[in-house]
Design an enzyme around this catalytic site. Sequence first.
Site, PDB file in Angstrom:
ATOM      1  N   SER A  48       0.786  -1.191  -0.039  1.00  0.00           N
ATOM      2  CA  SER A  48       0.077   0.056  -0.016  1.00  0.00           C
ATOM      3  C   SER A  48       0.839   1.273  -0.175  1.00  0.00           C
ATOM      4  O   SER A  48       0.453   2.202  -0.295  1.00  0.00           O
ATOM      5  CB  SER A  48      -0.913   0.065   1.222  1.00  0.00           C
ATOM      6  OG  SER A  48      -1.628  -1.072   1.407  1.00  0.00           O
ATOM      7  N   HIS A  65      -1.244  -2.715  -6.893  1.00  0.00           N
ATOM      8  CA  HIS A  65      -2.064  -2.755  -5.774  1.00  0.00           C
ATOM      9  C   HIS A  65      -3.343  -2.897  -5.810  1.00  0.00           C
ATOM     10  O   HIS A  65      -4.031  -2.004  -6.534  1.00  0.00           O
ATOM     11  CB  HIS A  65      -1.572  -1.200  -5.229  1.00  0.00           C
ATOM     12  CG  HIS A  65      -2.212  -0.734  -3.909  1.00  0.00           C
ATOM     13  ND1 HIS A  65      -2.646   0.399  -3.625  1.00  0.00           N
ATOM     14  CD2 HIS A  65      -2.587  -1.516  -2.967  1.00  0.00           C
ATOM     15  CE1 HIS A  65      -2.942   0.470  -2.455  1.00  0.00           C
ATOM     16  NE2 HIS A  65      -3.011  -0.720  -2.134  1.00  0.00           N
ATOM     17  N   ASN A  98      -4.068   6.044  -1.903  1.00  0.00           N
ATOM     18  CA  ASN A  98      -3.512   6.315  -0.649  1.00  0.00           C
ATOM     19  C   ASN A  98      -3.034   7.602  -0.415  1.00  0.00           C
ATOM     20  O   ASN A  98      -3.279   8.293   0.859  1.00  0.00           O
ATOM     21  CB  ASN A  98      -2.680   5.288   0.179  1.00  0.00           C
ATOM     22  CG  ASN A  98      -3.472   4.183   0.349  1.00  0.00           C
ATOM     23  OD1 ASN A  98      -4.550   4.150   0.725  1.00  0.00           O
ATOM     24  ND2 ASN A  98      -2.788   2.835   0.320  1.00  0.00           N
TER      25      ASN A  98
END
Length: 290
Positions: free
Chosen positions: A124, A145, A196
């Site tokens: 991540s 991912h 993220n």
Amino acid sequence: MPDIPTLSRLGVVGCGLMGSGIAEVAALRGIDVTVAESTPELAAAGRARLVASLDRGLRRGKLTEAERDQALARLAFTHDLGDLADRQVAIEAVAENREIKLDLFRQLDKVLADPEAVLATNTSSIPVVDLAVATGRASRVVGLHFFNPVPVQKLVEVIPALTTSADTVARARAFATELLGKEAIQAPDRSGFVVNALLVPYLLAAVRMVEAGAARPEDIDRGMELGCAHPMGPLRLLDLIGLDTAQAVAESMYEEFKEPLYAAPPLLQRMVAAGHLGRKSGRGFYVYDS
């Protein structure tokens, strides 16, 4: 274009939420999958998790019995990394820990017999180049991912390192899109990538609101669900992700950028220390039935 049919033997290392989801999607799409865990007990638990998920799909009418059985027939489980030697793609989905991933990549580099095999990480937040240079095949290492739950979420971030060849990027993207049926975006090899980098500061801001006593978790979540049309509020999402995973991602991003918005709030750290990790532990910002 890459030769798509050649990428038909997949190895998945780790059979937690992410690894089992990746393996399930691949098996349902006709791919031969070997799942590796570190012990026989974890391999058995991973198989039970996958069987339970496929059975849920059958009960809900998303799969036929034949599709369930065919997917199970394509899945093999092992606790010996050597059983991945013939894999053409290997995806690691182990704990979000730099040292664990580095050690695993060194081992996989020795195990995979095909020098052209694609070695992918589902990290991540850890820079892909750090993992690539730990191997002797840095040009074949790439980030793939996925998002939780993998069978539902359509997106895959494809993350090339500075060392990743254009051919590897093309093969990885084709594997994700044409074989797994996902939608891919290309992300930069910087901690947090695209999603993220935007999501983590938002989640941490919600934790800080609770920590400061500014609002209750349920009010924060309903506010974002009803006011911004988010399918899930930030604190429920943190519980789904796992508070320990969220802390690890935040720490990795803060280490790279030293931006205060990436720093894990004290409340998050205390909850992780207490074992209040979210859904997987039965308690996080909310309490869950076992």
